[in-house]
Design an enzyme around this catalytic site. Sequence first.
Site, mmCIF file in Angstrom:
data_model
loop_
_atom_site.group_PDB
_atom_site.id
_atom_site.type_symbol
_atom_site.label_atom_id
_atom_site.label_comp_id
_atom_site.label_asym_id
_atom_site.label_seq_id
_atom_site.Cartn_x
_atom_site.Cartn_y
_atom_site.Cartn_z
ATOM 1 N N HIS A 37 -2.464 -1.137 6.207
ATOM 2 C CA HIS A 37 -1.770 -0.180 7.085
ATOM 3 C C HIS A 37 -0.696 -0.904 7.904
ATOM 4 O O HIS A 37 0.416 -0.406 8.074
ATOM 5 C CB HIS A 37 -2.761 0.476 8.054
ATOM 6 C CG HIS A 37 -3.820 1.305 7.405
ATOM 7 N ND1 HIS A 37 -5.147 0.938 7.376
ATOM 8 C CD2 HIS A 37 -3.742 2.498 6.754
ATOM 9 C CE1 HIS A 37 -5.846 1.875 6.756
ATOM 10 N NE2 HIS A 37 -5.032 2.825 6.362
ATOM 11 N N LYS A 150 -0.889 1.832 -3.039
ATOM 12 C CA LYS A 150 -2.348 1.900 -3.228
ATOM 13 C C LYS A 150 -2.782 3.311 -3.631
ATOM 14 O O LYS A 150 -3.610 3.496 -4.516
ATOM 15 C CB LYS A 150 -3.030 1.460 -1.930
ATOM 16 C CG LYS A 150 -4.475 1.825 -1.781
ATOM 17 C CD LYS A 150 -5.340 0.817 -2.437
ATOM 18 C CE LYS A 150 -6.812 0.987 -2.208
ATOM 19 N NZ LYS A 150 -7.269 2.214 -1.632
HETATM 20 P P1 AMP Z 1 -5.252 6.017 4.605
HETATM 21 O O1 AMP Z 1 -5.550 5.666 6.023
HETATM 22 O O2 AMP Z 1 -6.253 5.513 3.632
HETATM 23 O O3 AMP Z 1 -4.940 7.493 4.442
HETATM 24 O O4 AMP Z 1 -3.911 5.255 4.228
HETATM 25 C C1 AMP Z 1 -2.745 5.411 4.987
HETATM 26 C C2 AMP Z 1 -1.607 4.759 4.266
HETATM 27 O O5 AMP Z 1 -1.877 3.367 4.105
HETATM 28 C C3 AMP Z 1 -1.382 5.344 2.862
HETATM 29 O O6 AMP Z 1 0.010 5.470 2.625
HETATM 30 C C4 AMP Z 1 -2.000 4.289 1.976
HETATM 31 O O7 AMP Z 1 -1.451 4.248 0.668
HETATM 32 C C5 AMP Z 1 -1.689 3.013 2.743
HETATM 33 N N1 AMP Z 1 -2.609 1.942 2.350
HETATM 34 C C6 AMP Z 1 -3.958 2.013 2.268
HETATM 35 N N2 AMP Z 1 -4.461 0.843 1.803
HETATM 36 C C7 AMP Z 1 -3.397 0.023 1.586
HETATM 37 C C8 AMP Z 1 -3.253 -1.303 1.094
HETATM 38 N N3 AMP Z 1 -4.304 -2.033 0.722
HETATM 39 N N4 AMP Z 1 -2.013 -1.827 1.016
HETATM 40 C C9 AMP Z 1 -0.925 -1.094 1.386
HETATM 41 N N5 AMP Z 1 -0.992 0.164 1.846
HETATM 42 C C10 AMP Z 1 -2.210 0.721 1.946
#
Ligand code: AMP
Length: 280
Positions: A37, A150
């Site tokens: 994030h 991701k």
């Molecule tokens: P989430 O909190 O899981 O909804 O993710 C929020 C954002 O962070 C989304 O755009 C995800 O694709 C991104 N994200 C989650 N994990 C990763 C990671 N390992 N590397 C880069 N971006 C990520």
Amino acid sequence: MQIVRNNVELFNALAVARLQGNIIGFVPTMGALHQGHLSLITESQTTCDITICSIFVNPTQFNDKKDLEKYPRTEEADLKMLSAANCDVVYLPTVEDIYPADWICPEFDFGNLDKVMEGAHRPGHFKGMSQVVHRLLWLVQPNKIFMGQKDFQQQTIVKKMLALLNWKVELVRCDIVREADGLAMSSRNVRLNKDERQQALAISRTLLQLDKIKFSSPIDFCNWAISELEKQSLIKVEYVEIVDTITLQAVDNWNTKQELVCCIAAKVGEVRLIDNVLIK
Ligand code: AMP
């Protein structure tokens, strides 16, 4: 760092920046933040004047109630991380703020995009995801939105939504951040026990062995990958697919000019993980 908890505070926090013509970069998240994030925050800071991050565990995108209940919520630690990363504004809306009683829920026709892979395995997930992203974009009105590779299918669908609405928000796709041993960072990783954490490594290890020269066709790789993953007693594969990055249609040979991506979803114990790799 300004913390705002409703859309009036949000409007006030961004009003001056907007009037001054600042470029606003937006990073939507569900919290339980990790370096993945934060990489999105950093990416936003490199091209935007103001970076705003939202934290909202969106109930409508969870097809599995247990998954929603167990989703980690770590607000205090998240705020510390965002403050240390010099994020300008954090938006922590309530459910009522996102889904007011008089809200008209938009419906989109994504064609094939929301029917395959995650769409096939998580009914209703992309309907909930696109609605919350639409509502957040409407409230935040950023110039750019930063999303991770991701969640490949997610960012493809958001890109399509922006195109359908002719909404001039630039979507920036950011690379996957991995642990030192290769596991893609995920808020769900904290739920893995020691054995599951060890076996989960098979997902990235398998993806990183994708070499077009070694496998005669995409299906050849996918079958091999499934057999590799299923050697792990705690892993249950949901899918391994190689698809066109724009249409998300599975391809049956390597002779295409389109960019391809290999996507995996698997349950490791009770924890559902996804990962992917772009194919060179
Ligand atoms: P989430 O909190 O899981 O909804 O993710 C929020 C954002 O962070 C989304 O755009 C995800 O694709 C991104 N994200 C989650 N994990 C990763 C990671 N390992 N590397 C880069 N971006 C990520």
